[in-house]
Design a protein around this motif. Structure first.
Motif, PDB file in Angstrom:
ATOM      1  N   PHE A  68     -12.188  -5.581  -2.939  1.00  0.00           N
ATOM      2  CA  PHE A  68     -11.619  -5.290  -1.636  1.00  0.00           C
ATOM      3  C   PHE A  68     -12.490  -4.241  -0.955  1.00  0.00           C
ATOM      4  O   PHE A  68     -13.056  -3.363  -1.611  1.00  0.00           O
ATOM      5  N   GLU A  69     -12.526  -4.304   0.377  1.00  0.00           N
ATOM      6  CA  GLU A  69     -13.053  -3.209   1.175  1.00  0.00           C
ATOM      7  C   GLU A  69     -11.940  -2.765   2.095  1.00  0.00           C
ATOM      8  O   GLU A  69     -11.473  -3.545   2.935  1.00  0.00           O
ATOM      9  N   PHE A  70     -11.482  -1.535   1.938  1.00  0.00           N
ATOM     10  CA  PHE A  70     -10.401  -0.991   2.751  1.00  0.00           C
ATOM     11  C   PHE A  70     -10.978   0.039   3.715  1.00  0.00           C
ATOM     12  O   PHE A  70     -11.592   1.013   3.286  1.00  0.00           O
ATOM     13  N   VAL A  71     -10.756  -0.158   5.009  1.00  0.00           N
ATOM     14  CA  VAL A  71     -11.234   0.782   6.015  1.00  0.00           C
ATOM     15  C   VAL A  71     -10.057   1.153   6.925  1.00  0.00           C
ATOM     16  O   VAL A  71      -9.420   0.269   7.509  1.00  0.00           O
ATOM     17  N   ASN A  72      -9.749   2.437   7.012  1.00  0.00           N
ATOM     18  CA  ASN A  72      -8.656   2.923   7.870  1.00  0.00           C
ATOM     19  C   ASN A  72      -7.347   2.186   7.607  1.00  0.00           C
ATOM     20  O   ASN A  72      -6.684   1.698   8.523  1.00  0.00           O
ATOM     21  N   ASN A 127     -13.721  -2.451  -8.584  1.00  0.00           N
ATOM     22  CA  ASN A 127     -14.950  -2.750  -7.821  1.00  0.00           C
ATOM     23  C   ASN A 127     -14.717  -2.748  -6.314  1.00  0.00           C
ATOM     24  O   ASN A 127     -15.339  -3.538  -5.590  1.00  0.00           O
ATOM     25  N   SER A 128     -13.851  -1.904  -5.845  1.00  0.00           N
ATOM     26  CA  SER A 128     -13.481  -1.887  -4.434  1.00  0.00           C
ATOM     27  C   SER A 128     -13.836  -0.545  -3.797  1.00  0.00           C
ATOM     28  O   SER A 128     -14.132   0.426  -4.492  1.00  0.00           O
ATOM     29  N   SER A 129     -13.799  -0.517  -2.466  1.00  0.00           N
ATOM     30  CA  SER A 129     -14.119   0.720  -1.748  1.00  0.00           C
ATOM     31  C   SER A 129     -12.987   1.082  -0.803  1.00  0.00           C
ATOM     32  O   SER A 129     -12.356   0.211  -0.199  1.00  0.00           O
ATOM     33  N   PHE A 130     -12.735   2.378  -0.678  1.00  0.00           N
ATOM     34  CA  PHE A 130     -11.734   2.919   0.221  1.00  0.00           C
ATOM     35  C   PHE A 130     -12.430   3.892   1.168  1.00  0.00           C
ATOM     36  O   PHE A 130     -13.142   4.796   0.723  1.00  0.00           O
TER      37      PHE A 130
END
Length: 337
Positions: free
Chosen positions: A186-190, A206-209
């Protein structure tokens, strides 16, 4: 093309305005041709008549859900009651599957509300979900995956599940409960994220916040070491970020210091009317990587439920034409700029 489409739809609206103002309507646009379908099964009929690349526009109201097998653009009036533009939601009633293999056209869903289960089949690539409210999204088999999918201004009230290493999803300015991934990132932005059924460490890899507000149900929870986080805020103790080596994240922030109205994390489930606005102090105190506030109202695309497609909010037609054959029509169209 857009002007022609609006005019044709308007003429269709004029034709049934007097006797069917509250009708359920699905408008199918194929190149320069427009067809209109009516009733709870209008979506099914429009989908059957559609081909990849077509646009189906639904009115407010409750439509029977249908399995989506074509790379269409499906637009509703709103994901919730829009008190600004007075749009009522477009509700899809019943479970449905998405099984689209078309790689020439993109599947796009916008302005829809679903309180049922949605399952994606096989490989669903490059799909866009915009300003939608969903409950439960998951795979239909172990070989199913979402690749390069984007969720923008969406609300997930239960679970969104990835299970394949080929999966990848970007969630931008969204409200999400229980995102889960066993391998795909996942890529979570705002985003505003609440983990209810399990922990961040056990279910997101393996995701980014980035610029997110994170809330966990379990006190000992922390983000898995395979993930990254930048300028995020958590209401839990700072060990939510214990596996994150940078110092841009802040933990142990009381909910009362973060949100104007949201105060109790156990009430996160199904809060469709909670908009997660920050307090005036939090807006300036907790900033993302771009200098705007963390959460769904930060970044370049602040959260807004108003659909991007034009909405006809007023249509007054004269009772008869003038002597020279002209018909007076007064319309008002609202659209996001």
């Amino acid at each position: 093309m857009k002007k022609t489409f609006l005019l044709v739809v308007l003429m269709s609206l004029i034709g049934f305005k007097v006797n069917a103002q509250s009708s359920l309507i699905a408008t199918l646009s194929h190149e320069n041709d427009v067809k209109v379908f009516y009733g709870a099964s209008a979506l099914k009929e429009a989908h059957e008549a559609a081909v990849g690349g077509d646009v189906i526009t639904l009115s407010s109201g409750r439509f029977n859900a249908v399995d989506i097998t074509k790379a269409i653009t499906l637009r509703g009036a709103s994901m919730a009651l829009d008190t600004v533009y007075h749009n009522e939601p477009t509700v899809l009633s019943g479970d449905f599957r998405i099984n689209v293999s078309d790689t020439l056209n993109r599947l796009t869903l916008e302005g829809l509300y679903s309180n049922h289960t949605i399952r994606y089949s096989d490989a669903l690539e490059n799909a866009m979900f915009i300003k939608c409210r969903f409950k439960f999204i998951s795979h239909s088999s172990l070989s199913s995956y979402l690749k390069n999918a984007t969720f923008l201004h969406c609300r997930i009230s239960d679970i969104i599940n990835l299970n394949d290493s080929r999966s990848s999803v970007s969630m931008i300015n969204c409200i999400i409960e229980d995102p889960c991934t066993q391998s795909g990132p996942f890529e979570f932005v705002n985003c505003v994220i609440y983990k209810y059924s399990d922990t961040f460490e056990e279910t997101i890899y393996n995701s980014s916040f980035k610029n997110c507000i994170l809330m966990g149900r379990y006190g000992s929870d922390n983000i898995n070491s395979s993930c990254t986080a930048y300028n995020c805020v958590s209401n839990k103790e700072s060990y939510l970020f214990v596996n994150i080596t940078n110092s841009t994240n802040k933990g142990d922030i009381p909910l009362t210091d973060l949100f104007k109205t949201y105060k109790t994390e156990e009430e996160f489930l199904y809060l469709d009317d909670e908009m997660f606005e920050l307090t005036d102090e939090a807006k300036t105190k907790y900033l993302g990587t771009d200098g705007t506030q963390v959460g769904i109202y930060g970044g370049s695309m602040p959260f807004d439920i108003t659909p991007t497609n034009p909405q006809i909010t007023k249509c007054n037609v004269a009772s008869k034409s003038t002597i020279d054959g002209k018909l007076s029509v007064d319309i008002q169209i609202n659209a996001v700029e």
